[in-house]
Design an enzyme around this catalytic site. Structure first.
Site, PDB file in Angstrom:
ATOM      1  N   HIS A  72       0.840  -1.208   0.000  1.00  0.00           N
ATOM      2  CA  HIS A  72       0.000   0.000   0.000  1.00  0.00           C
ATOM      3  C   HIS A  72       0.870   1.250   0.000  1.00  0.00           C
ATOM      4  CE1 HIS A  72      -4.131  -1.684   1.416  1.00  0.00           C
ATOM      5  NE2 HIS A  72      -3.556  -2.446   0.508  1.00  0.00           N
ATOM      6  N   TYR A 200      -9.611   5.357   6.969  1.00  0.00           N
ATOM      7  CA  TYR A 200      -9.853   5.706   8.378  1.00  0.00           C
ATOM      8  C   TYR A 200     -10.940   6.781   8.394  1.00  0.00           C
ATOM      9  CZ  TYR A 200      -5.483   3.390   9.817  1.00  0.00           C
ATOM     10  OH  TYR A 200      -4.488   2.473  10.081  1.00  0.00           O
ATOM     11  N   PRO A 292      -5.094   0.362  18.499  1.00  0.00           N
ATOM     12  CA  PRO A 292      -4.738  -0.099  17.152  1.00  0.00           C
ATOM     13  C   PRO A 292      -4.795   0.967  16.059  1.00  0.00           C
ATOM     14  CG  PRO A 292      -6.892  -0.937  17.810  1.00  0.00           C
ATOM     15  CD  PRO A 292      -6.327  -0.265  19.007  1.00  0.00           C
ATOM     16  N   LYS A 296       0.345   0.031  15.104  1.00  0.00           N
ATOM     17  CA  LYS A 296       1.713  -0.017  15.625  1.00  0.00           C
ATOM     18  C   LYS A 296       1.993  -1.188  16.566  1.00  0.00           C
ATOM     19  CE  LYS A 296       3.543   3.265  13.445  1.00  0.00           C
ATOM     20  NZ  LYS A 296       3.664   2.549  12.185  1.00  0.00           N
ATOM     21  N   TYR A 384       3.600   6.603  10.232  1.00  0.00           N
ATOM     22  CA  TYR A 384       2.801   5.448   9.816  1.00  0.00           C
ATOM     23  C   TYR A 384       3.674   4.385   9.151  1.00  0.00           C
ATOM     24  CZ  TYR A 384      -1.438   2.923   8.588  1.00  0.00           C
ATOM     25  OH  TYR A 384      -2.418   1.962   8.511  1.00  0.00           O
TER      26      TYR A 384
HETATM   27  P1  RFL Z   1       1.015 -11.944  21.819  1.00  0.00           P
HETATM   28  O1  RFL Z   1       0.606 -12.017  20.384  1.00  0.00           O
HETATM   29  O2  RFL Z   1      -0.010 -11.584  22.811  1.00  0.00           O
HETATM   30  O3  RFL Z   1       1.674 -13.334  22.184  1.00  0.00           O
HETATM   31  C1  RFL Z   1       2.001 -13.679  23.509  1.00  0.00           C
HETATM   32  C2  RFL Z   1       1.997 -15.184  23.618  1.00  0.00           C
HETATM   33  O4  RFL Z   1       2.389 -15.549  24.944  1.00  0.00           O
HETATM   34  C3  RFL Z   1       1.532 -16.591  25.423  1.00  0.00           C
HETATM   35  N1  RFL Z   1       1.525 -16.536  26.892  1.00  0.00           N
HETATM   36  C4  RFL Z   1       2.206 -17.402  27.665  1.00  0.00           C
HETATM   37  N2  RFL Z   1       2.969 -18.447  27.366  1.00  0.00           N
HETATM   38  C5  RFL Z   1       3.519 -19.141  28.397  1.00  0.00           C
HETATM   39  N3  RFL Z   1       3.302 -18.817  29.705  1.00  0.00           N
HETATM   40  C6  RFL Z   1       2.548 -17.772  30.046  1.00  0.00           C
HETATM   41  N4  RFL Z   1       2.356 -17.442  31.322  1.00  0.00           N
HETATM   42  C7  RFL Z   1       1.960 -17.002  29.007  1.00  0.00           C
HETATM   43  N5  RFL Z   1       1.152 -15.923  28.994  1.00  0.00           N
HETATM   44  C8  RFL Z   1       0.907 -15.650  27.699  1.00  0.00           C
HETATM   45  C9  RFL Z   1       0.191 -16.275  24.786  1.00  0.00           C
HETATM   46  O5  RFL Z   1      -0.664 -17.410  24.717  1.00  0.00           O
HETATM   47  C10 RFL Z   1       0.622 -15.779  23.416  1.00  0.00           C
HETATM   48  O6  RFL Z   1       0.675 -16.822  22.459  1.00  0.00           O
HETATM   49  O7  RFL Z   1       2.223 -10.889  22.006  1.00  0.00           O
HETATM   50  P2  RFL Z   1       3.421 -10.510  21.033  1.00  0.00           P
HETATM   51  O8  RFL Z   1       4.093 -11.733  20.474  1.00  0.00           O
HETATM   52  O9  RFL Z   1       4.225  -9.490  21.753  1.00  0.00           O
HETATM   53  O10 RFL Z   1       2.725  -9.822  19.754  1.00  0.00           O
HETATM   54  C11 RFL Z   1       2.105  -8.589  19.869  1.00  0.00           C
HETATM   55  C12 RFL Z   1       0.934  -8.505  18.895  1.00  0.00           C
HETATM   56  O11 RFL Z   1       0.141  -9.667  18.988  1.00  0.00           O
HETATM   57  C13 RFL Z   1       0.085  -7.285  19.230  1.00  0.00           C
HETATM   58  O12 RFL Z   1       0.891  -6.119  19.418  1.00  0.00           O
HETATM   59  C14 RFL Z   1      -0.916  -6.917  18.155  1.00  0.00           C
HETATM   60  O13 RFL Z   1      -1.688  -7.979  17.720  1.00  0.00           O
HETATM   61  C15 RFL Z   1      -1.824  -5.831  18.772  1.00  0.00           C
HETATM   62  N6  RFL Z   1      -3.079  -5.773  18.124  1.00  0.00           N
HETATM   63  C16 RFL Z   1      -3.124  -5.150  16.939  1.00  0.00           C
HETATM   64  N7  RFL Z   1      -2.008  -4.571  16.434  1.00  0.00           N
HETATM   65  C17 RFL Z   1      -2.029  -3.954  15.243  1.00  0.00           C
HETATM   66  O14 RFL Z   1      -0.979  -3.442  14.814  1.00  0.00           O
HETATM   67  N8  RFL Z   1      -3.212  -3.911  14.536  1.00  0.00           N
HETATM   68  C18 RFL Z   1      -4.373  -4.504  14.989  1.00  0.00           C
HETATM   69  O15 RFL Z   1      -5.397  -4.477  14.325  1.00  0.00           O
HETATM   70  C19 RFL Z   1      -4.363  -5.145  16.221  1.00  0.00           C
HETATM   71  N9  RFL Z   1      -5.484  -5.740  16.732  1.00  0.00           N
HETATM   72  C20 RFL Z   1      -4.223  -6.366  18.703  1.00  0.00           C
HETATM   73  C21 RFL Z   1      -5.428  -6.352  17.967  1.00  0.00           C
HETATM   74  C22 RFL Z   1      -4.205  -6.964  19.976  1.00  0.00           C
HETATM   75  C23 RFL Z   1      -5.342  -7.538  20.559  1.00  0.00           C
HETATM   76  N10 RFL Z   1      -5.257  -8.087  21.906  1.00  0.00           N
HETATM   77  C24 RFL Z   1      -3.970  -8.194  22.561  1.00  0.00           C
HETATM   78  C25 RFL Z   1      -6.315  -8.382  22.733  1.00  0.00           C
HETATM   79  C26 RFL Z   1      -6.560  -6.954  18.495  1.00  0.00           C
HETATM   80  C27 RFL Z   1      -6.535  -7.559  19.790  1.00  0.00           C
HETATM   81  C28 RFL Z   1      -7.813  -8.208  20.253  1.00  0.00           C
HETATM   82  C1  PHB Z   2      -6.254  -4.327  10.485  1.00  0.00           C
HETATM   83  O1  PHB Z   2      -6.282  -4.576   9.279  1.00  0.00           O
HETATM   84  O2  PHB Z   2      -6.578  -5.168  11.341  1.00  0.00           O
HETATM   85  C2  PHB Z   2      -5.837  -2.969  10.934  1.00  0.00           C
HETATM   86  C3  PHB Z   2      -5.328  -2.078  10.023  1.00  0.00           C
HETATM   87  C4  PHB Z   2      -4.952  -0.803  10.440  1.00  0.00           C
HETATM   88  C5  PHB Z   2      -5.100  -0.453  11.743  1.00  0.00           C
HETATM   89  C6  PHB Z   2      -5.581  -1.367  12.675  1.00  0.00           C
HETATM   90  C7  PHB Z   2      -5.968  -2.630  12.265  1.00  0.00           C
HETATM   91  O3  PHB Z   2      -4.748   0.805  12.151  1.00  0.00           O
END
Ligand code: RFL
Ligand code: PHB
Length: 389
Positions: A72, A200, A292, A296, A384
């Site tokens: 993109h 957005y 989100p 980032k 971004y």
């Molecule tokens: P994760 O992905 O949470 O992975 C952590 C892993 O550790 C395990 N764990 C354990 N394992 C052993 N012993 C324990 N005591 C443990 N406790 C936990 C868990 O099962 C898991 O597998 O963290 P990591 O690797 O740092 O990655 C970070 C990303 O996942 C996170 O920053 C993003 O997904 C945030 N996020 C989003 N980021 C974006 O940039 N765009 C998004 O659209 C977006 N949507 C989201 C999100 C995070 C969400 N969370 C945390 C609720 C949507 C949600 C719902």
């Molecule tokens: C997504 O595709 O899940 C997404 C994209 C941009 C954002 C947050 C989530 O700022």
């Protein structure tokens, strides 16, 4: 059992670190509380900075990503009846990459499993011991037995609810937090995206975002109340509300379909300092959370892994602790800027319960300035596409 680096958590942070270390001949054991399928079932991020893609390349796991991702060059922003674009490529020379966290995590699991190096699933009761000593170890339960894993370093990649951050004594740790008074209701559907760029939207009914995972799979979000239950939002109600918040011509074009995932994510800004305590290093969501809105979350996890990986290689290969000694400071310097950007985008685009008419005028003035002013667009685009590591 003994390893060089004990990695807690098999999310993107833990798996990427494990793969990068493996390529340098450094041993790691990954401990994961859930199963592989459970981790892959979590629908999260979709937009990656090119710095992340480079790190995946360095880890030798970028082939499918490079084939299947969408590049993109910009994004769109709408407010009221207005709409404008931010051209990342023109403003910064860099695009962003759309590739789902699920796919990226699958690639990392596959690569790890192909090496035969250990990921231990379904672990319970993980505890980190002696992190402030020269001989740390981790205890846990798996397959009905107690285990002890001795190591040189521990990487806490266990997300916001993990144990790693809690291991750092409260007297050493300082947490900074802002909780937003709304959530995002997200829907994933096998329908073509409404636009070839993300949109957005700041609408008077609240924020909305049109995103995607591929040319046939869309991801949409609407700002919702924290007390909403995703199951009480029918697909029809979701599409109806989305259409009311996005530009009219996009609403007319929108292809709707059955949702294949629907969930609510709360919005929070959070940073825990320091990110190192003795031989324990926090990475990704274990140390910080962003709302989100600026995409980032996953990208800040990647920059942590970049700093820690290089620091550990410097330590194991050259017996030089410079990289790990500066890990917390370097990672935090970049994270606070991503926190600022995510907070700014969230404030710019959402409707807040206590917002006064004055606040709304400020929001509109800021959006108009962004629409008209190349310098303002440049600041947004630089953040971004991702600040340098
Ligand atoms: P994760 O992905 O949470 O992975 C952590 C892993 O550790 C395990 N764990 C354990 N394992 C052993 N012993 C324990 N005591 C443990 N406790 C936990 C868990 O099962 C898991 O597998 O963290 P990591 O690797 O740092 O990655 C970070 C990303 O996942 C996170 O920053 C993003 O997904 C945030 N996020 C989003 N980021 C974006 O940039 N765009 C998004 O659209 C977006 N949507 C989201 C999100 C995070 C969400 N969370 C945390 C609720 C949507 C949600 C719902
Ligand atoms: C997504 O595709 O899940 C997404 C994209 C941009 C954002 C947050 C989530 O700022």
């Amino acid at each position: 059992m003994r390893t060089q680096v004990a990695i807690i958590g098999a999310g993107p942070s833990g798996l990427l670190l494990a793969q990068l270390l493996h390529r340098k001949g450094i041993d790691a054991v990954v401990l994961e509380r859930k199963t592989r399928d459970y981790v892959l079932g979590r629908i999260r991020a979709g937009v990656l900075e090119v710095g992340f893609v480079e790190l995946m390349r360095e880890a030798g796991v970028a082939d499918r990503m490079e084939r299947e991702c969408l590049i993109h060059d910009g994004t769109r922003i709408s407010y009221g009846d207005e709409q404008f674009g931010i051209d990342f490529k023109d403003l910064t020379g860099k695009p962003v990459v759309v590739y789902g966290q699920t796919e990226l995590t699958r690639d990392l699991f596959d690569a790890r499993e192909a090496t035969g190096a250990p990921i231990i699933y379904n672990v319970e009761g993980v505890e980190i011991h002696g992190a402030d000593s020269d001989a740390p170890y981790v205890t846990y339960r798996a397959d009905g037995a107690d285990h002890r894993l001795e190591c040189d370093y521990v990487a806490g990649c266990d997300g916001f609810h993990g144990v790693s951050r809690q291991t750092i004594p409260a007297s050493v740790r300082r947490d900074y937090e802002k909780v937003y008074p709304f959530g995002w209701l997200g829907v994933l559907s096998d329908t073509p995206p409404v636009s070839d760029e993300l949109i957005y939207c700041n609408s008077e009914r609240g924020f909305a975002l049109c995103s995607m995972r591929s040319e046939t799979r869309s991801r949409y979000y609407i700002q919702c109340s924290l007390s909403d239950d995703p199951n009480s939002w029918s697909d029809a109600a979701f599409w109806d509300e989305l259409k009311r918040r996005i530009p009219g011509e996009a609403a007319d074009r929108l292809v709707t379909g059955a949702s294949i995932e629907k969930s609510i994510a709360p919005l929070r800004s959070f940073v825990s300092e320091p990110m190192r305590w003795g031989r324990l290093f926090l990475c990704g969501d274990a140390a910080h959370i962003v709302p989100p809105t600026g995409a980032k979350g996953l990208n800040t996890a990647a920059s942590d892994i970049h700093y820690l990986y290089h620091g550990l290689v410097q330590m194991f290969e050259d017996r030089d602790s410079e990289g790990i000694d500066h890990y917390s400071e370097r990672a935090l310097a970049r994270i606070w800027k991503a926190e600022r950007f995510s907070w700014w985008m969230t404030t710019l685009l959402h409707r807040f319960p206590e917002q006064s008419d004055f606040d709304l005028k400020m929001q509109r003035a800021e959006l108009e300035f962004l629409r008209e002013n190349r310098a303002a667009q440049m600041v947004m685009a630089q953040n971004y596409v991702g600040l340098p590591y």
